[in-house]
Design an enzyme around this catalytic site. Structure first.
Site, short mmCIF file in Angstrom:
data_model
loop_
_atom_site.label_atom_id
_atom_site.label_comp_id
_atom_site.label_asym_id
_atom_site.label_seq_id
_atom_site.Cartn_x
_atom_site.Cartn_y
_atom_site.Cartn_z
N TYR A 114 0.70 -1.00 0.09
CA TYR A 114 0.02 0.02 -0.26
C TYR A 114 0.85 1.32 0.12
CZ TYR A 114 -3.89 2.97 1.71
OH TYR A 114 -4.83 4.23 1.79
N LYS B 283 1.03 4.20 -2.84
CA LYS B 283 0.53 5.48 -2.26
C LYS B 283 1.87 6.57 -2.57
CE LYS B 283 -3.77 4.89 -1.33
NZ LYS B 283 -4.81 5.46 -2.23
P1 NAI Z 1 -13.32 2.17 1.09
O1 NAI Z 1 -13.06 0.84 1.23
O2 NAI Z 1 -14.60 2.60 2.28
O3 NAI Z 1 -13.76 2.88 -0.49
C1 NAI Z 1 -12.99 2.38 -1.45
C2 NAI Z 1 -13.99 2.44 -2.49
O4 NAI Z 1 -13.19 1.96 -4.00
C3 NAI Z 1 -15.07 1.30 -2.52
O5 NAI Z 1 -16.11 1.93 -3.13
C4 NAI Z 1 -14.61 -0.12 -3.53
O6 NAI Z 1 -15.45 -0.57 -4.00
C5 NAI Z 1 -13.80 1.14 -4.51
N1 NAI Z 1 -12.96 0.41 -5.36
C6 NAI Z 1 -12.05 -0.77 -4.95
N2 NAI Z 1 -11.41 -1.27 -5.84
C7 NAI Z 1 -11.87 -0.93 -7.02
C8 NAI Z 1 -11.69 -0.84 -8.42
N3 NAI Z 1 -10.87 -1.84 -8.95
N4 NAI Z 1 -12.45 -0.08 -9.45
C9 NAI Z 1 -13.42 0.74 -8.75
N5 NAI Z 1 -13.57 0.82 -7.30
C10 NAI Z 1 -12.78 -0.01 -6.57
O7 NAI Z 1 -12.15 3.10 1.44
P2 NAI Z 1 -11.91 4.64 1.62
O8 NAI Z 1 -11.56 4.74 3.13
O9 NAI Z 1 -13.12 5.45 1.44
O10 NAI Z 1 -10.58 4.92 0.83
C11 NAI Z 1 -10.84 5.94 -0.31
C12 NAI Z 1 -9.38 6.33 -0.85
O11 NAI Z 1 -8.74 7.02 0.27
C13 NAI Z 1 -8.57 5.08 -0.91
O12 NAI Z 1 -7.75 5.47 -2.19
C14 NAI Z 1 -7.85 5.09 0.24
O13 NAI Z 1 -6.43 4.38 0.01
C15 NAI Z 1 -7.41 6.64 0.52
N6 NAI Z 1 -7.08 6.56 1.99
C16 NAI Z 1 -8.14 6.42 3.02
C17 NAI Z 1 -7.70 6.43 4.43
C18 NAI Z 1 -8.60 6.14 5.31
O14 NAI Z 1 -8.07 6.54 6.71
N7 NAI Z 1 -9.84 5.68 5.31
C19 NAI Z 1 -6.59 7.02 4.85
C20 NAI Z 1 -5.63 7.42 3.66
C21 NAI Z 1 -6.15 7.27 2.46
#
Ligand code: NAI
Length: 247
Positions: free
Chosen positions: A155, A159
């Protein structure tokens, strides 16, 4: 409304941070393409919420790790709304493990979605944005791409890659009216972080100077700023929304 008439694509927008971003962009008047991979019902709920506030939006299925499906996502956007002004590369996954136990598949999957997926979608929007001589690309990276983290080498590598990708594109596209920036969230309360053990959450919490976890809306507010003309003189930046966690 800061984004009236603009068209935005948000990847992975059926839940979490992507959902909050899609809703905030719509509140500011943007027409929003809510991309999802498998959760059609959830994505449609996001679209319904957009319609309820008088906005415009559609849900489009597409696995961003797949080059052709990413192209189709943007083709569908152009078919429906004739332009694309804002791309938010948000979809991401985790497959955490110590390197000793990390499978090749877990490494590849995380790179394929979290890094290659950003390339795929950016590659697909670049021609229409160059044609408009304007565009805003916002990449959601992570504090982990800056600091690294035990059990997250896949990851963190993806990133950190997004950070290099963002800075390179900012240089490449700056003269073409396209701004490319990244947002680096810290610990935001979503499904992704809910699955972490309580003990790890407690330890992370102790290290956050603002002493609280972030909400998806905290990230979405910065994305709206970066998508709007308020940020026209900002490019190539990696902006933390982390309560000071990366300090
Ligand atoms: P989440 O797991 O709640 O949502 C991620 C979304 O991406 C889901 O709707 C999933 O279905 C979709 N997804 C996954 N693989 C996919 C693909 N191949 N094609 C299309 N859609 C796909 O995660 P969250 O927390 O909302 O994260 C969103 C972004 O923020 C990610 O890039 C994550 O790495 C980043 N992030 C999140 C943090 C956190 O604390 N929640 C911290 C730092 C970064």
């Amino acid at each position: 409304m800061k984004l009236k008439g603009k068209v935005a694509v948000v990847t992975g927008a059926s839940r979490g941070i992507g959902k909050a971003i899609a809703l905030k962009l719509a509140e500011e008047g943007a027409k929003v393409v809510v991309n999802y991979n498998s959760s059609e019902e959830e994505a449609q709920k996001v679209v319904n919420a957009i319609l309820e506030i008088g906005g415009e939006g559609i849900a489009v299925k597409g696995n961003i790790a797949d080059y052709n499906q990413s192209q189709q996502l943007i083709e569908k956007t152009l078919e429906e709304f004739q332009r694309v002004d804002i791309l938010v590369n948000n979809a991401g996954i985790t497959r955490d493990n110590l390197l000793l136990r990390m499978s090749e598949e877990d490494f590849d999957q995380v790179i394929d979605v979290n890094l290659k997926g950003y390339f795929n979608c950016t590659k697909a929007v670049i021609r229409p944005m160059l044609k408009n001589k304007k565009g805003k690309i916002i990449n959601i990276t992570s504090v982990i791409g800056i600091t690294g983290n035990t059990g997250q080498s896949n990851y963190a590598a993806a990133k950190a890659g997004v950070i290099g990708f963002t800075k390179s594109l900012a240089k490449e596209l700056g003269g073409k009216g396209i701004n490319v920036n990244a947002v680096a969230p810290g610990f935001i309360q979503t499904d992704m972080t809910d699955k972490l053990p309580e003990e790890i959450k407690r330890k992370i919490g102790e290290n956050i100077p603002l002493k609280t976890f972030g909400k998806p809306e905290d990230v979405a507010k910065l994305v709206v700023f970066l998508a709007s003309s308020d940020s026209d003189y900002i490019t190539g930046q990696i902006i933390g929304v982390d309560g000071g966690l990366a300090l």
